[in-house]
Scaffold this motif. Structure first.
Motif, short mmCIF file in Angstrom:
data_model
loop_
_atom_site.label_atom_id
_atom_site.label_comp_id
_atom_site.label_asym_id
_atom_site.label_seq_id
_atom_site.Cartn_x
_atom_site.Cartn_y
_atom_site.Cartn_z
N LYS A 223 -7.77 -2.37 2.14
CA LYS A 223 -6.71 -2.45 1.16
C LYS A 223 -7.26 -2.65 -0.25
CE LYS A 223 -2.13 -3.39 1.03
NZ LYS A 223 -1.06 -3.25 1.98
N ILE B 175 -18.10 3.47 0.58
CA ILE B 175 -17.44 2.24 0.96
C ILE B 175 -17.67 1.91 2.43
CG2 ILE B 175 -15.61 2.30 -0.77
CD1 ILE B 175 -13.90 3.20 1.81
N GLN C 124 -2.95 7.02 0.73
CA GLN C 124 -3.14 7.54 2.08
C GLN C 124 -4.52 8.13 2.25
OE1 GLN C 124 -0.02 10.26 3.02
NE2 GLN C 124 1.58 8.73 2.74
N ALA C 125 -4.94 8.93 1.25
CA ALA C 125 -6.27 9.55 1.35
C ALA C 125 -7.33 8.46 1.51
CB ALA C 125 -6.53 10.36 0.09
N SER C 126 -7.18 7.42 0.71
CA SER C 126 -8.18 6.36 0.75
C SER C 126 -8.18 5.62 2.09
CB SER C 126 -7.91 5.40 -0.40
OG SER C 126 -8.71 4.27 -0.27
N PHE C 127 -6.99 5.26 2.55
CA PHE C 127 -6.90 4.58 3.85
C PHE C 127 -7.41 5.48 4.96
CE2 PHE C 127 -3.55 1.84 1.84
CZ PHE C 127 -4.26 0.67 1.98
N GLY C 128 -7.12 6.77 4.85
CA GLY C 128 -7.54 7.73 5.87
C GLY C 128 -9.05 7.80 6.01
N LEU C 129 -9.75 7.42 4.93
CA LEU C 129 -11.22 7.44 4.99
C LEU C 129 -11.77 6.13 5.51
CD1 LEU C 129 -11.96 9.21 1.62
CD2 LEU C 129 -12.35 10.11 3.90
N GLY C 130 -10.90 5.21 5.86
CA GLY C 130 -11.39 3.94 6.38
C GLY C 130 -11.62 2.90 5.30
N ALA C 131 -10.95 3.06 4.16
CA ALA C 131 -11.09 2.05 3.12
C ALA C 131 -10.19 0.87 3.43
CB ALA C 131 -10.71 2.64 1.76
N HIS D 66 -10.41 0.94 -6.29
CA HIS D 66 -11.00 2.22 -6.63
C HIS D 66 -9.99 3.29 -6.99
CE1 HIS D 66 -15.19 1.27 -5.59
NE2 HIS D 66 -14.67 0.51 -4.66
N HIS D 67 -8.78 3.17 -6.50
CA HIS D 67 -7.84 4.26 -6.73
C HIS D 67 -6.57 3.85 -7.45
CE1 HIS D 67 -10.48 6.75 -4.51
NE2 HIS D 67 -10.43 5.92 -3.47
N VAL E 73 -8.66 -0.63 9.86
CA VAL E 73 -9.66 -0.01 9.00
C VAL E 73 -10.79 0.57 9.84
CG1 VAL E 73 -11.33 -0.44 7.18
CG2 VAL E 73 -9.09 -1.51 7.08
N SER F 267 0.03 9.46 -2.12
CA SER F 267 -0.93 10.31 -1.42
C SER F 267 -2.36 9.82 -1.66
CB SER F 267 -0.78 11.76 -1.87
OG SER F 267 -1.08 11.88 -3.24
N LEU F 268 -2.60 9.23 -2.85
CA LEU F 268 -3.95 8.71 -3.11
C LEU F 268 -4.26 7.55 -2.20
CD1 LEU F 268 -4.46 8.72 -6.96
CD2 LEU F 268 -5.35 10.26 -5.23
N ARG G 85 -9.59 3.83 11.36
CA ARG G 85 -9.44 4.98 10.47
C ARG G 85 -10.77 5.57 10.04
NH1 ARG G 85 -5.72 1.54 7.21
NH2 ARG G 85 -3.87 1.36 8.54
N ARG G 86 -11.82 4.75 10.01
CA ARG G 86 -13.08 5.36 9.61
C ARG G 86 -13.65 6.21 10.73
NH1 ARG G 86 -17.51 0.69 9.16
NH2 ARG G 86 -18.81 2.53 9.37
N ASN H 96 -4.86 16.23 -1.43
CA ASN H 96 -4.76 15.06 -2.30
C ASN H 96 -6.12 14.52 -2.70
OD1 ASN H 96 -5.39 14.23 0.23
ND2 ASN H 96 -3.94 12.54 0.34
N ASN I 201 -5.99 4.39 -11.86
CA ASN I 201 -4.93 5.32 -12.27
C ASN I 201 -3.76 4.61 -12.93
OD1 ASN I 201 -5.83 8.02 -11.38
ND2 ASN I 201 -6.02 6.95 -9.44
N ARG J 283 -14.55 15.61 2.42
CA ARG J 283 -14.49 14.17 2.19
C ARG J 283 -14.32 13.43 3.52
NH1 ARG J 283 -9.30 12.77 -1.30
NH2 ARG J 283 -8.18 13.21 0.60
N THR K 288 -9.04 0.28 -1.67
CA THR K 288 -8.06 1.28 -2.12
C THR K 288 -7.48 0.91 -3.48
OG1 THR K 288 -7.51 1.73 0.18
CG2 THR K 288 -5.92 2.43 -1.49
N PHE L 107 -4.35 15.72 5.02
CA PHE L 107 -2.90 15.71 4.83
C PHE L 107 -2.36 17.09 4.49
CE2 PHE L 107 -4.79 11.67 4.03
CZ PHE L 107 -3.96 10.77 4.66
N MET M 181 -2.06 5.11 10.73
CA MET M 181 -1.59 5.32 9.36
C MET M 181 -0.14 4.88 9.23
SD MET M 181 -3.83 6.37 7.22
CE MET M 181 -3.36 7.40 5.86
N PHE N 98 -8.99 12.80 -4.91
CA PHE N 98 -8.93 11.72 -5.90
C PHE N 98 -9.14 12.30 -7.29
CE2 PHE N 98 -10.92 9.47 -2.15
CZ PHE N 98 -9.77 8.82 -1.78
#
Ligand SMILES: Nc1ncnc2c1ncn2[C@@H]1O[C@H](COP(=O)(O)OP(=O)(O)OP(=O)(O)O)[C@@H](O)[C@H]1O
Ligand SMILES: [Mg+2]
Lengths: 413, 301, 259
Positions: free
Chosen positions: A308, C116, A299-306, A314-315, C86, A296-297, C89-90, C100, A319, C163, A311, C96, C58, C102
Motif C-alpha cells: 500500500k 520494489i 491497480q497497476a501498482s498493486f498488480g505488480l505486488g507493491a 511512488h504513484h 501482496v 488504474s494506477l 500479487r507478486r 495503464n 501525481n 512490466r 503504491t 488490465f 485484487m 505509469f
C-alpha cells in the motif's frame, strides 16, 4: 405571408413575457456588475490613499541650522554632531553615543539623525491621489494659506524605505519590515505544522480509511471545522498555546527567557494557531488532489505486488502533488491574510526589532494594517493603504504560483 | 513439503508505523474540535460561575465595568450586521449565479469567475479598511453626517455583504448547474422563455442547494470579525438604528483581547463564553446546511 | 503433503464472491492448468472480471467485495487469514483492460515492479529481456527514457505486459487485454500470449470468440444464473467447447444465438 393565429384559449402574451425576460436579464447583469464595481472601488480606494500630495512642515527650518553659510547638507560630521548635541536631550545624546559612538558613524547616519530629531519634518496635511490629480490648484492655495512654512511634495507612501523600515510611532518613518518578517515567520510555522499533518490526514482518509463510523466522523468533523469562524481558533490558541503550553511556546523549556518579553504570545503560538485554522482546508484540498489520481494506477501498482505505502509513495503522491501544493498555497494565502485570531492570540502592538526565533514576539502585516487603520490620523490611513498594497501583492504572487502549478501539471495524466 | 512458496504475512513494521502516523494525522482534527469544546466550555463555566445563565441570555446590557453581562447587546449588533449583509449578499449573489449559469456566454464566465475569486481571496482586514474609508463616508454623504456615526453597523454590514457575495454566488451556481440539462430542454420544449426556464424550472429544482448557500452565508457573516472590529464601533450598544455604532460579539472579543488581558479576570472568561455561543450558532447553521446539501445530492445522483 | 502433488496452477473450490450483500458469482469449482492458456468467456456482467480478480485478491481493493470458499495456489488457500495479498500479487500478476502505464519513463515502467520486489540482478538486462519477451524491444529501444504514455495504445499494453513479466510471476491474469486495441495490435498480443505460455500460466478474459478459439487451450464459459449471480456453466478443452459443447446455452452463446 399569413399571420399565425393564436390558438383558441391562449392569450397572446408572448411580447409581454419577452419584455419581462429582458428586464430580469438586465437586472442579473447589473448585479454581476455590482461585484466588479465593488472590486474596482476597493482597489481604487486603496490606491487613492497610497499616493498623493503631502505638505511637510519642519519644526526647525534647516536653513537656520547652517553654520557660517554652509548649508546643513554639506556640513562636516563634527558640526552635525554639535548641532545634535545642542538640540536634543542630554540623555538621548548619551544613549545614542553608547549605542554607537558618533566618531564611528558616517556623515549620512548623523545627518539622518539630525533630520529626524532636530529638523523633525512632519506631515501637516495629506491629500488623496484623486485630489492630487484633479484639484492641484486648490491644494496649492490651501497650503499657501494654512501652512505657509510647509513644503508640498507628491509622495508614494509605498516606497523603498517603507518596505525596509521597522515599525515607528511616526507615520512618516514607519515601515512594514517588522511586519513582513513576522508574517513570514508565522506562516513558516503554520506550513511546517499544517502541511505534513494535512497531507497525512488526507492520505489516511482517501487511501486507508474504510467506511467505518469513526472515519465518517473524522470527515464530517473536518467539514465542520472548515466552517468555524477564525476568531474561535484565536480563542483556542489563546487557551492552549499561549496559556496551556506557555513553557514550550515561550521557549522556557530551552533555558531561561527574558521575563519581560513574550510569555506565550510568540510566533510559535501564532503559527500553530493559524496551522489549526488552515488544517481543514489543506486536508480537503489534498483529498481532492488524491482523489483525482486515477484508480488504474493504483491497480497497476498493486498488480505488480507493491504494498500500500509503495503504491502511495511512488504513484499516488507524485501525481497528486501539484494539486496538493496548489491547495496548500491557497490555504497559506488564507493564513497570510488572517487578522482576528492573531489579535486574540496576542500580537504585539508595537515592536521595532526583527523577529529572531519562533519565541519572539510577533506582529504581522494584517495586524499592522489593522492597527494603522484604527488610528484616527490621516497619515496612518495612508500607510495602512500602502501596507495593504504590499499584502495584496504578496497574495497575488502566491496565487499566480498556484495557477501556474495547476496549469502546468493538469494535462499530465 | 513441496510447498516451497511462502505466502504468509510478514510483519512490515515500516508500513504499520506509517499507517499509524497517518491515522493519528487523520484523527487529529477530532482533537481540535474536542479542544474547542473543552477549552471554551471550561472557561465559560468559570464565567457562568460568576454570571447567571439567565442574565447572560436575557440581558440587553453589556458593561463589564458595572457587572452587566447581557449577551443581547452584542448579539443584537451581530444580528444587525448579519441582516444587512444578507440584504446585500443574497439578492446580488443569487442574481450573479443565475446570470453565470443560465445567461452568460462561455467567455463572460471565464472572465467573471476569476474576478469573483479575487474578491473572495482579499483578506477581511482590507475589507475593514474599505468599510471605514469608503463605505462610511459614502453613507455619510448620502444620509448626512449628523445621521450616520463614524462607526456604524450599516457600513460594516454592507461590506460584509460584499465579502460574502462570491461565496453565495459560487455555491448557488453549483446548485444550479447540478440541475440536469434535460429539465431545461423540457421547459424550452413547452415554449418557455429563458427567464421562465431559469426562474420557474431551474431555480426551484436547485432551491435546496441555494438555501444551503444562504445558510452558510449567514454563518459566515455572524463569525466575520475584522470588518466589524474596524468599522462597527467599540462599546456595546443595544440599538436597532443601523447608523449608530454598536459592538458585535466578534468585535468585542477582538477589542478586549487586544490589550494585555490577565488570565483570571472576568473579561478573559467572558471571551470564552461569547466564543462558545458563537461556536454553537455557526456550527448549527453549518450542520443544517450540510444536511440540505446532502439531500439535494441524493436527488440528482 | 508430498503425496498431494500439485498439478494445477490454481484450484478454486466453492468460491462465492459478493459485493456487499449481493452475490455476484456463485459456487465456482475450477482448476487452472499450469503453463496453459485458459480463456474465460460469457455475457457481460456474469462475473468474469470478478472471478479473475479473485485469483490474485485484487478484489480486496474494492471495499464492499468479499469472498467465501477457497482458492488454492501451491496448495495454500490464498484467502487464509495468514496470507499476505501482496505476496500473492507478486506471483500472480495482472494485465488490465485499458492500458495503464505509469506516468514514468518506459524504462522505469518496467523496472519499478522488480525494484520494489527487491530484484538484485542487472536491471538493464531485466528491462531488455522483459521488453523483448513482450515483443516491444525493437520499437522502444531508442527511447527508453520517454514517457510510457507517449506510446500507442497497443504498445502501451505490451509495455504493461513487459512490466508484469519483469517481476517474474507464475501466473498472468489478463482482463480483456486487447479490447481497446485495433486488429493488428490485437494479433500481436495474441502471438505474444502464445510465446508467454511457454513460461507462464495465463488466464485471459475475452469477449472475442475467435480470440478464445485461437489462443486458448481451455475455455471456461460463465453465464448468469437464475438469481442473477454468475455461474461457471461449462469448462473444458477449448476445442470441445467450440465444436462439441455439452450444454445448449454454451452452444447458443458461441454461435451468437444468445440472449
Ligand atoms: N465494484 C463493484 N461494486 C459492486 N458491484 C460490482 C462491482 N464490480 C462488478 N460488480 C457487479 O458484479 C457483477 C459482475 O461484474 P463483472 O465486472 O465481474 O462482470 P464481467 O463478466 O467482467 O462483465 P464484462 O464482460 O462487462 O466486463 C455485475 O453485476 C456487476 O454489476
Ligand atoms: Mg469485465
Amino acid at each position: 405571408m399569413t399571420q399565425i393565429k393564436e390558438k383558441e384559449g391562449f392569450a397572446d402574451n408572448l411580447p409581454q413575457r419577452h419584455r419581462s425576460g429582458g428586464f430580469w436579464s438586465r437586472l442579473f447583469q447589473i448585479s454581476t456588475g455590482v461585484g466588479i464595481v465593488a472590486l474596482i472601488a476597493l482597489l481604487l480606494n486603496i490606491t487613492n490613499s497610497a499616493f498623493g500630495y503631502v505638505a511637510t512642515e519642519n519644526k526647525i527650518d534647516p536653513e537656520t541650522l547652517a553654520i557660517n553659510g554652509i548649508p546643513l547638507e554639506q556640513l562636516h560630521p563634527i558640526d552635525l554632531t554639535y548641532i545634535l548635541e545642542q538640540n536634543v536631550s542630554a540623555g538621548f545624546f548619551r544613549a545614542q553615543n553608547n549605542e554607537k559612538p558618533f566618531e564611528e558613524r558616517t556623515r549620512e547616519e548623523i545627518y539622518d539623525l539630525v533630520i529626524e530629531r532636530v529638523v523633525e519634518p512632519e506631515a501637516a496635511a495629506t491629500w488623496s491621489l484623486f485630489d492630487s490629480l484633479v484639484h492641484k490648484d486648490k491644494i496649492n492655495a490651501e497650503v499657501a494659506e494654512k501652512y505657509p512654512n510647509a513644503e508640498l511634495s507628491f509622495q508614494s507612501w509605498i516606497n523603498g524605505s517603507f518596505l525596509l523600515s521597522p515599525q515607528s510611532a511616526d507615520p512618516e518613518r514607519a515601515g512594514v519590515r517588522t511586519a513582513v518578517l513576522g508574517s513570514l515567520w508565522v506562516v513558516t510555522i503554520t506550513l511546517l505544522f499544517a502541511f505534513p499533518m494535512g497531507v497525512g490526514a488526507a492520505i489516511y482518509l482517501e487511501e486507508y480509511a474504510g467506511d467505518k463510523w469513526f472515519n465518517r466522523l473524522i470527515q464530517t468533523n473536518i467539514n465542520n471545522l472548515a466552517g468555524v469562524p477564525s476568531i474561535i481558533y484565536g480563542i483556542l490558541g489563546l487557551a492552549i498555546f499561549v496559556r496551556g503550553m506557555e513553557p514550550i511556546t515561550s521557549g522556557a523549556f530551552l533555558g531561561p527567557v527574558d521575563p519581560t518579553t513574550a510569555n506565550g504570545r510568540t510566533i510559535l503560538s501564532a503559527g500553530l494557531t493559524l496551522g489549526l485554522l488552515i488544517l481543514p482546508l489543506v486536508i480537503i484540498n489534498a483529498q481532492e488532489a488524491i482523489r483525482a489520481v486515477p484508480g488504474s494506477l493504483r491497480q497497476a501498482s498493486f498488480g505488480l505486488g507493491a504494498t500500500k505505502w509503495q503504491t502511495i509513495w511512488h504513484h499516488v503522491l507524485p501525481n497528486a502533488i501539484p494539486g496538493i501544493l496548489t491547495g496548500t498555497i491557497l490555504a497559506v494565502s488564507r493564513a497570510l491574510g488572517e487578522t482576528a485570531p492573531l489579535v486574540v492570540v496576542g500580537a504585539s502592538t508595537f515592536i521595532t526589532f526583527d523577529p529572531t526565533s519562533p519565541f519572539s514576539k510577533f506582529t504581522t502585516l494584517p495586524i499592522q494594517i489593522y492597527q494603522w487603520t484604527s488610528r484616527p490620523q490621516d497619515e496612518f490611513r495612508n500607510i495602512a493603504a500602502a501596507a495593504i498594497i504590499v499584502l495584496l501583492i504578496i497574495l497575488l504572487s502566491l496565487n499566480v504560483v498556484a495557477v501556474y502549478l495547476r496549469n502546468r501539471y493538469s494535462q499530465k495524466i | 513439503m513441496q510447498n516451497s512458496i511462502d505466502l504468509r504475512k510478514k510483519r512490515r513494521w515500516g508500513e504499520t508505523l506509517i499507517q499509524a502516523s497517518l491515522f493519528i494525522a487523520g484523527a487529529f482534527s477530532i482533537l481540535t474540535t474536542v479542544g474547542i469544546v473543552y477549552e471554551l466550555g471550561k472557561e465559560a463555566m468559570n464565567f457562568f460561575a460568576q454570571v447567571s445563565l439567565w442574565e447572560y441570555f436575557t440581558g440587553a446590557d453589556w458593561n463589564p465595568q458595572i457587572d452587566q453581562f447581557g449577551i443581547w447587546a452584542l448579539l443584537n449588533a451581530t444580528l444587525m450586521t448579519t441582516f444587512i449583509a444578507m440584504l446585500v449578499a443574497l439578492p446580488i449573489g443569487l442574481s450573479i449565479s443565475l446570470y453565470l449559469s443560465e445567461y452568460a456566454s462561455h467567455r463572460a464566465r471565464r472572465t467573471l469567475k476569476p474576478i469573483l475569486e479575487v474578491l473572495a481571496g482579499i483578506p477581511t482586514v482590507v475589507y475593514g479598511y474599505f468599510a471605514l474609508t469608503f463605505m462610511t463616508p459614502l453613507l455619510r454623504g448620502i444620509f448626512g453626517r449628523d445621521v450616520v456615526d463614524i462607526y456604524n453597523t450599516a457600513s460594516a454590514g454592507i461590506v460584509i455583504g460584499i465579502l460574502i457575495i462570491p461565496m453565495v454566488s459560487s455555491m448557488s451556481e453549483d446548485a444550479l448547474s447540478a440541475v440536469p440539462r434535460a429539465l431545461r430542454a423540457a421547459a424550452y420544449g413547452l415554449g418557455a422563455t429563458k427567464l421562465e426556464t431559469a426562474v420557474k424550472v431551474v431555480l426551484p429544482a436547485a432551491i435546496s442547494g441555494i438555501m444551503a448557500a444562504f445558510i452558510v452565508a449567514i454563518s459566515r457573516a455572524i463569525g466575520e470579525t475584522m470588518i466589524v472590529a474596524v468599522a462597527a464601533g467599540a462599546g456595546s450598544n443595544f440599538t436597532f438604528n443601523p447608523f449608530e455604532a454598536a459592538e458585535t460579539m466578534t468585535g468585542h472579543i477582538v477589542r478586549i483581547s487586544g490589550g494585555d488581558l490577565s488570565y483570571d479576570s472576568i473579561d478573559y472568561n467572558s471571551i470564552f463564553a461569547i466564543g462558545l455561543t458563537l461556536f454553537f450558532m455557526t456550527l448549527s447553521l453549518n450542520v443544517i446546511s450540510q444536511r440540505i446539501v446532502r439531500k439535494y445530492r441524493e436527488v440528482y445522483e | 503433503m508430498t503425496e498431494n502433488k500439485i498439478t494445477y496452477a490454481i484450484e478454486a473450490a466453492d468460491l462465492n464472491l459478493y459485493y456487499g450483500e449481493t452475490l455476484a458469482v456463485r459456487d465456482i469449482d475450477m482448476q487452472i492448468e499450469k503453463q496453459k492458456i485458459t480463456a474465460m468467456i460469457g455475457p457481460s456482467g456474469c462475473g468474469k472480471s470478478t472471478v479473475l480478480r479473485a485469483f490474485n485478491r485484487m478484489n480486496d481493493l474494492i471495499p464492499s467485495a468479499h469472498a467465501t470458499g477457497s482458492v488454492l495456489y501451491h496448495g495454500k488457500d490464498i484467502y487464509d487469514e495468514d496470507v499476505d495479498p501482496v505476496e500473492v500479487r507478486r506471483r500472480i500478476g495482472m494485465v488490465f483492460q485499458k492500458p495503464n502505464p505509469f506516468p514514468k519513463s518506459i524504462f522505469d515502467n518496467v523496472a519499478w515492479g522488480a525494484q520494489i520486489n527487491g530484484y538484485q540482478g542487472n536491471m538493464d538486462e531485466l528491462v531488455e529481456e522483459s521488453l523483448r519477451d513482450a515483443a516491444l524491444w525493437d520499437e522502444v529501444k531508442d527511447k527508453l527514457d520517454k514517457s510510457g504514455l507517449s506510446l500507442s495504445g497497443g504498445q502501451q499494453q505490451r509495455l504493461c505486459i513487459a512490466r508484469t513479466i519483469a517481476v517474474k510471476p507464475d501466473i498472468i491474469l489478463m482482463d480483456e487485454p486487447a479490447s481497446a486495441l485495433d486488429p493488428i495490435a490485437t494479433l500481436k498480443i495474441e502471438d505474444l500470449m502464445h510465446e508467454l505460455a511457454k513460461e507462464f500460466t495465463i488466464i485471459v478474459v475475452t469477449h472475442n470468440m475467435q480470440q478464445a478459439a485461437r489462443v486458448s487451450d481451455f475455455t471456461a464459459f460463465f453465464n448468469l444464473g437464475e438469481d442473477h449471480a454468475g455461474v461457471l456453466e461449462e469448462y473444458d478443452v477449448t476445442s470441445n467447447i467450440f465444436t462439441n459443447p455439452k450444454k445448449k446455452t454454451t452452444e447458443d452463446y458461441i454461435t451468437g444465438r444468445f440472449g
